[in-house]
Design a protein around this motif. Sequence first.
Motif, PDB file in Angstrom:
ATOM      1  N   ASP A 193       0.836  -1.198   0.000  1.00  0.00           N
ATOM      2  CA  ASP A 193       0.000   0.000   0.000  1.00  0.00           C
ATOM      3  C   ASP A 193       0.874   1.252   0.000  1.00  0.00           C
ATOM      4  N   ASP A 299      -3.509   9.945   3.612  1.00  0.00           N
ATOM      5  CA  ASP A 299      -4.164   9.283   2.480  1.00  0.00           C
ATOM      6  C   ASP A 299      -3.418   7.973   2.206  1.00  0.00           C
ATOM      7  N   LYS A 301      -3.424   4.703  -0.033  1.00  0.00           N
ATOM      8  CA  LYS A 301      -3.995   4.126  -1.244  1.00  0.00           C
ATOM      9  C   LYS A 301      -3.810   2.607  -1.210  1.00  0.00           C
TER      10      LYS A 301
END
Length: 397
Positions: A193, A299, A301
């Motif tokens: 990730d 954030d 992803k």
Amino acid sequence: MHNIDRETIQKLTQEIYKDLLTYRRQLHQNPELSFEENETARYISQILRNHDIPIREGIAGTGIIATIQGERGTGRTIALRADMDALPIREATGLPFASQNNGVMHACGHDAHSASLLGTGIILNRLKKQWGGTILLIFQPGEEKFPGGASLILKEGALNHPRPDLIIGQHVLPEMASGNVGFKKGMYMASGDEVYITVNGKGGHAAMPHTLNDTILAASQVIVNLQQIVSRIVPANIPTVLSFGHIEGKGATNIIPEEVAIAGTLRTMNEDWRSRIKDKIRHIAETTAATYGCRAEVDIKDGYPMVLNNEEVTARAQELATEYLGKAHVETMETRMTAEDFGFYSQEFPATFYRFGVRQNDGETGALHTPRFNLNEKSLETSCGLMTWVALNMLQP
């Protein structure tokens, strides 16, 4: 059942070896980036048509799924997967068939994967009157780029009709001798990730830190504190890596910037902890930044899940590899913290993902994802022949 012996497969593989070289070199000379594999797909599709192998095109954009139906009774449905995309690297091998697309190179062996699967498909199709079941050949786009072509193939339902009973993939390994293969049961490759953190605060003159929020200091402490996730929060028996390779604060010797950007990668071998770690990252980043009067925006992803090699399928594949190559040429692999979008398949179907050695006997092999990666082409005989042998012998439960 089939009545095909390994000597037959080895002989057929040797017979098409020159074709394997042609396929591999054509693909190597004309690499295309993830999800842009248009000419690659056209080339592969034409070869499959030339051998009267039915295909579905446009899968996940540029992907191809070919179907070979055995004509001797019934059997399992087995999917065999190869990836097609190249990397944004300027080739420096000096090969006569080096990349003609400047700044794009097959530096991860996907040209060899696709060439091998073409050969496997050709052999299986030639012998289809002697075996029963269904073989799916997946030529997959976009392994190197999120969200990963595997995830899109599954999302489209391209493997629902027919649905594979198991799926097999293979990958080059430059550190391993050509002619050898390696297997690892259970957890093999990590999830991957991407983590992006932005630290915001009141910037200002570096000589007057009491009038501002030190975003550089806050961002630095965020990175330091996040290392506790691996060392103090995740159980020690779950392989986990959290690394940050980018930090950018556009200040100066006497300027504290208002914003600092951090980027890194999260790898782990446990899907439950993968989710829980993300919550920890957010909490630690936000509370650490707040301590310095700053704000942290996180954030994360979602990338590829871990590659989980089914114990039974992998044990059988390793046994078949020993039959085909001999015990001396079959190795047991260690876990790897690198990621592969084959992980999506391994979460959906019983799967095995193994390595085949491509080390040069003489000369430089180079490492994966480098401009000088140059695989030993003799390994194509091993990769093509072994996948054929494994698939044939797994068609029956």
